[in-house]
Design a protein around this motif. Structure first.
Motif, mmCIF file in Angstrom:
data_model
loop_
_atom_site.group_PDB
_atom_site.id
_atom_site.type_symbol
_atom_site.label_atom_id
_atom_site.label_comp_id
_atom_site.label_asym_id
_atom_site.label_seq_id
_atom_site.Cartn_x
_atom_site.Cartn_y
_atom_site.Cartn_z
ATOM 1 N N ALA A 189 0.850 -1.187 0.000
ATOM 2 C CA ALA A 189 0.000 0.000 0.000
ATOM 3 C C ALA A 189 0.884 1.235 0.000
ATOM 4 N N ARG A 190 0.269 2.367 -0.363
ATOM 5 C CA ARG A 190 0.997 3.639 -0.400
ATOM 6 C C ARG A 190 0.388 4.592 0.604
ATOM 7 N N ALA A 191 1.219 5.300 1.358
ATOM 8 C CA ALA A 191 0.746 6.285 2.327
ATOM 9 C C ALA A 191 0.571 7.637 1.653
ATOM 10 N N ALA A 192 -0.468 8.354 2.065
ATOM 11 C CA ALA A 192 -0.715 9.672 1.493
ATOM 12 C C ALA A 192 0.266 10.710 2.015
ATOM 13 N N ARG A 193 0.764 10.492 3.228
ATOM 14 C CA ARG A 193 1.641 11.442 3.887
ATOM 15 C C ARG A 193 2.765 10.671 4.579
ATOM 16 N N ILE A 194 3.866 11.366 4.862
ATOM 17 C CA ILE A 194 5.001 10.742 5.556
ATOM 18 C C ILE A 194 5.351 11.577 6.783
ATOM 19 N N GLY A 195 5.562 10.901 7.911
ATOM 20 C CA GLY A 195 6.029 11.568 9.123
ATOM 21 C C GLY A 195 7.479 11.204 9.386
ATOM 22 N N VAL A 196 8.258 12.175 9.814
ATOM 23 C CA VAL A 196 9.687 11.959 10.029
ATOM 24 C C VAL A 196 10.097 12.517 11.391
ATOM 25 N N ARG B 56 5.339 13.834 -1.967
ATOM 26 C CA ARG B 56 4.111 13.938 -1.170
ATOM 27 C C ARG B 56 4.409 14.771 0.083
ATOM 28 N N PRO B 57 3.371 15.199 0.793
ATOM 29 C CA PRO B 57 3.606 16.021 1.986
ATOM 30 C C PRO B 57 4.350 15.269 3.081
ATOM 31 N N VAL B 58 5.166 16.015 3.827
ATOM 32 C CA VAL B 58 5.965 15.462 4.919
ATOM 33 C C VAL B 58 5.791 16.342 6.152
ATOM 34 N N GLY C 18 10.207 5.815 18.188
ATOM 35 C CA GLY C 18 10.518 6.926 17.308
ATOM 36 C C GLY C 18 9.819 6.820 15.969
ATOM 37 N N VAL C 19 9.907 5.668 15.357
ATOM 38 C CA VAL C 19 9.311 5.494 14.037
ATOM 39 C C VAL C 19 7.782 5.455 14.134
ATOM 40 N N ARG C 20 7.245 4.912 15.219
ATOM 41 C CA ARG C 20 5.793 4.893 15.409
ATOM 42 C C ARG C 20 5.273 6.304 15.636
ATOM 43 N N GLY C 21 5.979 7.069 16.484
ATOM 44 C CA GLY C 21 5.552 8.441 16.722
ATOM 45 C C GLY C 21 5.593 9.289 15.470
ATOM 46 N N ALA C 22 6.588 9.064 14.628
ATOM 47 C CA ALA C 22 6.656 9.785 13.358
ATOM 48 C C ALA C 22 5.439 9.470 12.495
ATOM 49 N N ALA C 23 5.054 8.199 12.479
ATOM 50 C CA ALA C 23 3.879 7.824 11.691
ATOM 51 C C ALA C 23 2.607 8.483 12.217
ATOM 52 N N TRP C 24 2.540 8.685 13.541
ATOM 53 C CA TRP C 24 1.359 9.300 14.162
ATOM 54 C C TRP C 24 1.277 10.802 13.911
ATOM 55 N N LEU C 25 2.277 11.408 13.263
ATOM 56 C CA LEU C 25 2.219 12.848 12.995
ATOM 57 C C LEU C 25 1.105 13.224 12.026
ATOM 58 N N TRP C 26 0.614 12.242 11.247
ATOM 59 C CA TRP C 26 -0.475 12.474 10.311
ATOM 60 C C TRP C 26 -1.673 11.605 10.691
ATOM 61 N N PRO C 27 -2.895 12.067 10.412
ATOM 62 C CA PRO C 27 -4.051 11.171 10.548
ATOM 63 C C PRO C 27 -4.025 10.111 9.459
ATOM 64 N N LEU C 28 -4.761 9.048 9.684
ATOM 65 C CA LEU C 28 -4.833 7.976 8.692
ATOM 66 C C LEU C 28 -5.718 8.431 7.538
ATOM 67 N N GLU C 29 -5.151 8.459 6.340
ATOM 68 C CA GLU C 29 -5.886 8.902 5.164
ATOM 69 C C GLU C 29 -5.581 7.998 3.983
ATOM 70 N N ALA C 30 -6.542 7.890 3.107
ATOM 71 C CA ALA C 30 -6.318 7.144 1.865
ATOM 72 C C ALA C 30 -5.419 7.957 0.955
#
Length: 298
Positions: A56-63, A99-101, A285-297
């Motif tokens: 799957a592809r994520a709409a946004r990336i958190g770092v 994509r947005p970061v 760290g990597v989980r928190g980065a992922a949580w920077l964005w809401p879950l979106e298609a």
């Protein structure tokens, strides 16, 4: 739908894909090349690889990263990976990833992860501290990461040691140009430097457990300094829970002895704040980065 988080560390870069429930379904890491353009390429390659593995592809990336973004210039500052400072890291990542970061300090990502579904789940105010090769803090209130007007909320590692004794002043030189920052007192390398016999922090802890007097004395000084440092946090924001991450968080003695080291310095008639180890360990760290964005298609 998936979230993608990237933990941009000084020695390694890790990317992970999380499903809708917050579970890691794909995870890869590579060494950080220690140079700006090659590091951007590593991030892009890792994100592509975990998305391929997750299907799957994520709409946004958190770092999550060292340092922070200046609200005035948009440039990275305060990173101990000093080659990041002065760069438009977020913008360049958006170009590399198409994509947005969103970027956040790595200790902030720890705090966000543990507040979401870790050691701070359900708490109103969570203070999370990274005690590793460096030292940093993050604050989450009612599930929201607090970054502050100047973008430096939680920069605990570069505040001075509270109630410093005469032999603790002015303190060791810090990479940031100051002296006596908490990072020079309560990180893993700080414990090793204070012991002074060439042992690593884990080796000092094991030696202390075995009864070696020098190691026991160094660990006692470490506990006292960490207790003073956390007492300052309690007096300032009085968190509902304190969460510890990083390599030093694996020292079981911290959870036994820190309440007694913090309590006498807190400006109150008692101290009962729980001190907990990060549930998600080096995944926070990597989980928190992922949580920077809401879950979106996508």
């Amino acid at each position: 739908m998936i979230r993608i988080g990237v933990d941009f560390g000084g020695t390694k870069i890790e990317a992970a894909a999380l499903d809708a429930g917050g579970d890691i379904i794909a995870r890869l890491r590579r060494p950080n090349p220690g140079a700006y353009q090659p590091a951007l390429s590593v991030v892009a390659d890792l994100v592509a690889a975990v998305e391929a593995e997750a299907g799957a592809r994520a709409a946004r990336i958190g770092v999550g990263m060292p340092g922070s973004i200046s609200p005035r210039t948009g440039l990275i500052r305060n990173a101990n990976s000093v080659w990041l400072n002065g760069e438009r890291f977020g913008e360049d990542l958006e170009i590399a990833l198409a994509r947005p970061v969103r970027l956040a300090n790595d200790a902030n990502c720890l705090a966000l992860s543990e507040a979401a579904d870790g050691a701070g789940a359900g708490a109103g105010v969570v203070f999370a501290a990274i005690l590793g090769t460096g030292c940093g803090g993050g604050v989450v209130v009612d599930g929201r990461l607090i970054e502050g007007r100047n973008g430096v909320a939680g920069e605990w590692g570069h505040t001075p040691l509270p109630w410093a004794a005469a032999d603790e002043h002015p303190g060791p030189a810090c990479w940031c140009g100051r002296r006596g920052c908490l990072e020079t007192w309560i990180s893993g390398p700080a414990l090793a430097a204070d012991h002074g016999a060439g042992l690593t922090a884990p080796e000092i802890v094991e030696a202390a457990r075995a009864g070696e007097p020098g190691a026991q004395a160094a660990l006692a000084r470490y506990m006292d300094r960490l207790g003073r440092a956390l007492a300052g946090v309690v007096d300032l924001i009085d968190p509902d829970v304190i969460v510890l991450g990083g390599g030093m968080s694996n020292v079981a003695e911290l959870y036994e002895r820190l309440p007694g080291a913090i309590g006498p310095h807190v400006f109150a008639d008692g101290f009962d704040t729980p001190i907990r180890q990060a549930v998600h360990g080096d995944s926070s760290g990597v989980r928190g980065a992922a949580w920077l964005w809401p879950l979106e298609a996508p």
